[in-house]
Scaffold this motif. Structure first.
Motif, PDB file in Angstrom:
ATOM      1  N   TRP A  97       0.898  -1.177  -0.093  1.00 19.93           N
ATOM      2  CA  TRP A  97      -0.037   0.024  -0.077  1.00 19.93           C
ATOM      3  C   TRP A  97       0.860   1.238   0.070  1.00 19.93           C
ATOM      4  O   TRP A  97       0.639   2.262  -0.840  1.00 19.93           O
ATOM      5  CB  TRP A  97      -0.993   0.032   1.328  1.00 19.93           C
ATOM      6  CG  TRP A  97      -1.865   1.070   1.412  1.00 19.93           C
ATOM      7  CD1 TRP A  97      -3.009   1.540   0.787  1.00 19.93           C
ATOM      8  CD2 TRP A  97      -1.295   2.417   2.057  1.00 19.93           C
ATOM      9  NE1 TRP A  97      -3.319   2.505   1.137  1.00 19.93           N
ATOM     10  CE2 TRP A  97      -2.598   3.399   1.959  1.00 19.93           C
ATOM     11  CE3 TRP A  97      -0.448   2.834   2.905  1.00 19.93           C
ATOM     12  CZ2 TRP A  97      -2.505   4.630   2.430  1.00 19.93           C
ATOM     13  CZ3 TRP A  97      -0.281   4.184   3.534  1.00 19.93           C
ATOM     14  CH2 TRP A  97      -1.219   5.219   3.311  1.00 19.93           C
ATOM     15  N   LEU A  98       1.845   1.230   0.945  1.00 19.89           N
ATOM     16  CA  LEU A  98       2.576   2.447   1.002  1.00 19.89           C
ATOM     17  C   LEU A  98       3.567   2.703  -0.428  1.00 19.89           C
ATOM     18  O   LEU A  98       3.544   3.861  -0.865  1.00 19.89           O
ATOM     19  CB  LEU A  98       3.594   2.271   2.251  1.00 19.89           C
ATOM     20  CG  LEU A  98       4.384   3.418   2.386  1.00 19.89           C
ATOM     21  CD1 LEU A  98       4.752   3.246   4.110  1.00 19.89           C
ATOM     22  CD2 LEU A  98       5.794   3.612   1.760  1.00 19.89           C
ATOM     23  N   GLN A  99       3.899   1.600  -0.859  1.00 24.20           N
ATOM     24  CA  GLN A  99       4.691   1.696  -2.344  1.00 24.20           C
ATOM     25  C   GLN A  99       3.869   2.280  -3.364  1.00 24.20           C
ATOM     26  O   GLN A  99       4.169   3.107  -4.190  1.00 24.20           O
ATOM     27  CB  GLN A  99       5.340   0.471  -2.644  1.00 24.20           C
ATOM     28  CG  GLN A  99       6.613   0.341  -1.543  1.00 24.20           C
ATOM     29  CD  GLN A  99       7.252  -1.112  -2.126  1.00 24.20           C
ATOM     30  OE1 GLN A  99       6.455  -2.232  -2.119  1.00 24.20           O
ATOM     31  NE2 GLN A  99       8.481  -1.061  -2.033  1.00 24.20           N
ATOM     32  N   ARG A 100       2.732   1.862  -3.291  1.00 25.99           N
ATOM     33  CA  ARG A 100       1.618   2.090  -4.371  1.00 25.99           C
ATOM     34  C   ARG A 100       1.114   3.487  -4.183  1.00 25.99           C
ATOM     35  O   ARG A 100       1.141   4.366  -5.289  1.00 25.99           O
ATOM     36  CB  ARG A 100       0.499   1.101  -4.481  1.00 25.99           C
ATOM     37  CG  ARG A 100      -0.713   1.407  -5.417  1.00 25.99           C
ATOM     38  CD  ARG A 100      -1.714   0.550  -5.760  1.00 25.99           C
ATOM     39  NE  ARG A 100      -2.345   0.349  -4.306  1.00 25.99           N
ATOM     40  CZ  ARG A 100      -2.222  -0.589  -3.198  1.00 25.99           C
ATOM     41  NH1 ARG A 100      -1.450  -1.758  -3.460  1.00 25.99           N
ATOM     42  NH2 ARG A 100      -2.790  -0.656  -2.218  1.00 25.99           N
ATOM     43  N   ALA A 159       2.249   9.457  -5.721  1.00 23.03           N
ATOM     44  CA  ALA A 159       1.997  10.769  -5.445  1.00 23.03           C
ATOM     45  C   ALA A 159       3.403  11.508  -5.233  1.00 23.03           C
ATOM     46  O   ALA A 159       3.717  12.786  -5.982  1.00 23.03           O
ATOM     47  CB  ALA A 159       1.596  11.071  -3.923  1.00 23.03           C
ATOM     48  N   THR A 160       4.540  10.779  -4.843  1.00 20.06           N
ATOM     49  CA  THR A 160       5.945  11.387  -4.984  1.00 20.06           C
ATOM     50  C   THR A 160       6.771  11.067  -6.181  1.00 20.06           C
ATOM     51  O   THR A 160       7.794  11.979  -6.571  1.00 20.06           O
ATOM     52  CB  THR A 160       6.702  10.884  -3.597  1.00 20.06           C
ATOM     53  OG1 THR A 160       6.841   9.426  -3.897  1.00 20.06           O
ATOM     54  CG2 THR A 160       5.989  10.978  -2.436  1.00 20.06           C
ATOM     55  N   LEU A 215      10.538   3.840  -3.752  1.00 20.21           N
ATOM     56  CA  LEU A 215      10.354   3.499  -2.428  1.00 20.21           C
ATOM     57  C   LEU A 215      10.690   2.069  -2.557  1.00 20.21           C
ATOM     58  O   LEU A 215       9.705   1.142  -1.958  1.00 20.21           O
ATOM     59  CB  LEU A 215       8.983   3.861  -2.061  1.00 20.21           C
ATOM     60  CG  LEU A 215       8.608   5.281  -1.702  1.00 20.21           C
ATOM     61  CD1 LEU A 215       7.401   5.348  -1.180  1.00 20.21           C
ATOM     62  CD2 LEU A 215       9.784   5.896  -0.872  1.00 20.21           C
ATOM     63  N   GLY A 216      11.869   1.431  -3.113  1.00 20.30           N
ATOM     64  CA  GLY A 216      12.097   0.254  -3.359  1.00 20.30           C
ATOM     65  C   GLY A 216      12.365  -0.610  -2.064  1.00 20.30           C
ATOM     66  O   GLY A 216      12.694  -0.047  -1.109  1.00 20.30           O
TER      67      GLY A 216
END
Length: 545
Positions: free
Chosen positions: A44-47, A52-53, A57-58
């Motif tokens: 979720w965080l990576q997606r 947005a950024t 975020l590998g």
């Protein structure tokens, strides 16, 4: 350190303080690590933050990652709790369970600029996390929203968007009102006419004027069983439980139109007006078997512990003149039509209990029953049995139903109209679109107390939490839904999540900052100082004081 010196977090965390000097800026080289139970939150965080950024975020290992996610039930954080620490070295989020970790990730997103809620990067934003130390957990386990998709159908992709908005606010229950007089919205394979003919109406009432006026336009839609599976899976990934509601024995015109033998008055149309109507289900064995079969298909689709059967606003006029209803009253030794309704609900309660589920209903399910050890009807009569101990009451007609249920040992979800009905008007201004009900401002929602006064500690423990209800008679588009729901839903989120006292003067500046996040998401909320010109609906009459 006071909350006002920290980023504008909403809902307010249990404990939050500025950390040691040294912020963390996310860059192309920022890596994230996660243990196995944290894999869903990592994705979720990576997606979401990645979109947005524009940052990859590998995934990295624990030693090299700047953001570390883990689940540790031994951390002493409590159910759905989390700890978030950010300093110059990185960010750590620990959750008691995956849900707690997810809420910690939601807080991490709030620490970033509001553009972190967009779907694509804008350019040169600095994605900097301030140094903080936060420990947090919810006050209530039931933090719910009822969404009425029967009066006006909401397409699937809008339901998914709504789930994201609930998750953003750390809300964890979506109660779907799937059937009513004006439409049946869920596919039941055994009874295809429920959606073939019961899912649409010829026109819809406009406003609440008398005599009613209509738009002359057919309205309809329904969710296939695969749509429901997708909605449930999408919600589950965001730690939102989806509770289905099939409303019986009143509010059933759409079902009776599809299968006239279910009712007391033969063939009737799907409802086109708003209100309460005399048409109700019959109480025959055939009707009970029909709804048991419907519930069985719902159980297969919805893993929720709870299944809502409505039970509200059921006129007794037809039953008083119905030979089959009167025969049922005699056969079962019931006193009157109120007890007949409760008997009907009890049959569904028994059916759900045998399948390991818990019945949930509006507070009318209390009527006509007495529990052992108490005269809940107040008339001195006794009954051999009442609702099963696991049956749960949703109190909407004020707090009285919730108080009675809690004192009788039943779990309760508080949802009184005066603090919980988001279709109610938001100001006394003539510009409010289709003003109905009583005044319910953002501050009224924020300051409401879910636990009724006067309950003992043992009785209060039966209050699972609270819920706001979004009745959509006058919300015929997602834009109108946004206007009525936000930002009052943001205020409700803090009501049910945060512990401690509530001060609207302290809350409002945080809410104003939070509106920037809603704007970045494209939510067409109501501004705090009143509607924009295109959010008004001149000429449509409402009702209420």
């Amino acid at each position: 350190m006071p909350h006002t010196s920290l980023p504008s977090l909403l809902p307010r965390p249990t404990s939050a303080a500025a950390g040691e000097p040294g912020s963390l800026t996310l860059t192309q080289t920022t890596r994230v690590s996660a243990d196995a139970p944290a894999a869903g939150v990592l994705a979720w965080l990576q997606r979401e933050i990645g979109a947005a950024t524009g940052l990859p975020l590998g995934t990295g290992d624990e030693d090299s990652a700047q953001i570390r996610l883990s689940v540790d039930p031994r951390a002493g954080l409590g159910r759905e709790g989390y700890r978030l620490i950010v300093d110059g070295e990185g960010a750590i989020i620990v959750g008691h369970d995956p849900a707690g970790l997810f809420y910690g990730a939601q807080t991490l997103r709030q620490l970033l600029p509001a553009d972190a809620y967009r779907r694509a990067p804008l350019g040169d934003t600095a994605w900097t996390l301030p140094p903080v130390s936060i420990t947090d957990a919810p006050r209530f386990r039931w933090r719910g929203v009822m969404l009425d998709v029967a009066r006006h159908f909401l397409p699937k992709h809008e339901v998914l968007r709504f789930i994201d908005l609930l998750a953003m606010h750390k809300l964890n229950v979506l109660h779907l009102h799937l059937t009513d007089d004006q439409g049946w919205r869920v596919q039941i394979r055994r009874y295809p006419r429920l959606t073939e003919v019961g899912s649409w109406r010829t026109e819809s009432q406009q406003g609440a004027g008398r005599p009613p006026t209509f738009d002359g336009r057919p309205h309809g839609g329904f969710y296939t069983q695969d749509d429901i599976r997708e909605i449930v899976a999408y919600a589950d990934a965001r730690h939102v439980s989806v509770v289905p509601e099939v409303d019986v024995p009143g509010h059933s015109q759409a079902a009776i139109h599809a299968y006239p033998e279910l009712g007391e008055s033969g063939d009737i149309p799907v409802g086109t007006q708003w209100g309460i109507f005399d048409e109700v289900l019959a109480v025959t064995d055939h009707v009970l078997d029909f709804y048991r079969n419907v519930l069985d298909e719902l159980i297969d689709l919805f893993p929720s512990t709870y299944v809502h059967v409505g039970g509200d606003e059921c006129p007794k006029t037809q039953w008083r003149s119905s030979p089959s209803a009167q025969q049922r009253i005699r056969e079962e030794g019931l006193a009157d039509e109120d007890e007949l309704q409760s008997w009907f609900i009890r049959q569904l309660d028994d059916h759900l209990a045998k399948r390991g589920r818990r019945l949930l209903g509006w507070d009318e399910i209390l009527e006509g029953w007495l529990w052992e050890g108490g005269d809940t009807a107040g008339d001195g009569r006794g009954r051999r049995e009442g609702l099963s101990p696991d049956a749960t009451v949703m109190s909407w007609r004020g707090e009285e139903g919730g108080i009675a249920a809690a004192r009788a040992g039943h779990d309760v979800v508080m949802s009184p109209t005066h603090t919980s009905y988001l279709d109610y008007k938001q100001s006394e201004s003539e510009d409010e679109p289709v003003p109905v009900g009583t005044l319910l401002r953002v501050e009224d929602v924020y300051l409401a107390e879910p636990v009724p006064a006067g309950l003992t500690e043992e009785e209060a423990a039966h209050v699972l939490g609270a819920q706001v209800n979004v009745w959509t008679e006058h919300m015929d588009t997602p834009r109108r839904l946004d206007y009525m729901v936000f930002p009052r839903l943001s205020a409700f989120a803090e009501q049910v999540w945060s512990t401690g006292g509530r001060d609207y003067a302290e809350f409002e500046p945080r809410l104003r900052a939070h509106l920037d996040r809603l704007a970045a998401l494209g939510v067409e909320y109501r501004p705090l100082d009143g509607p924009r010109p295109w959010q008004t609906r001149p000429g449509l009459v409402g009702w209420g004081s």
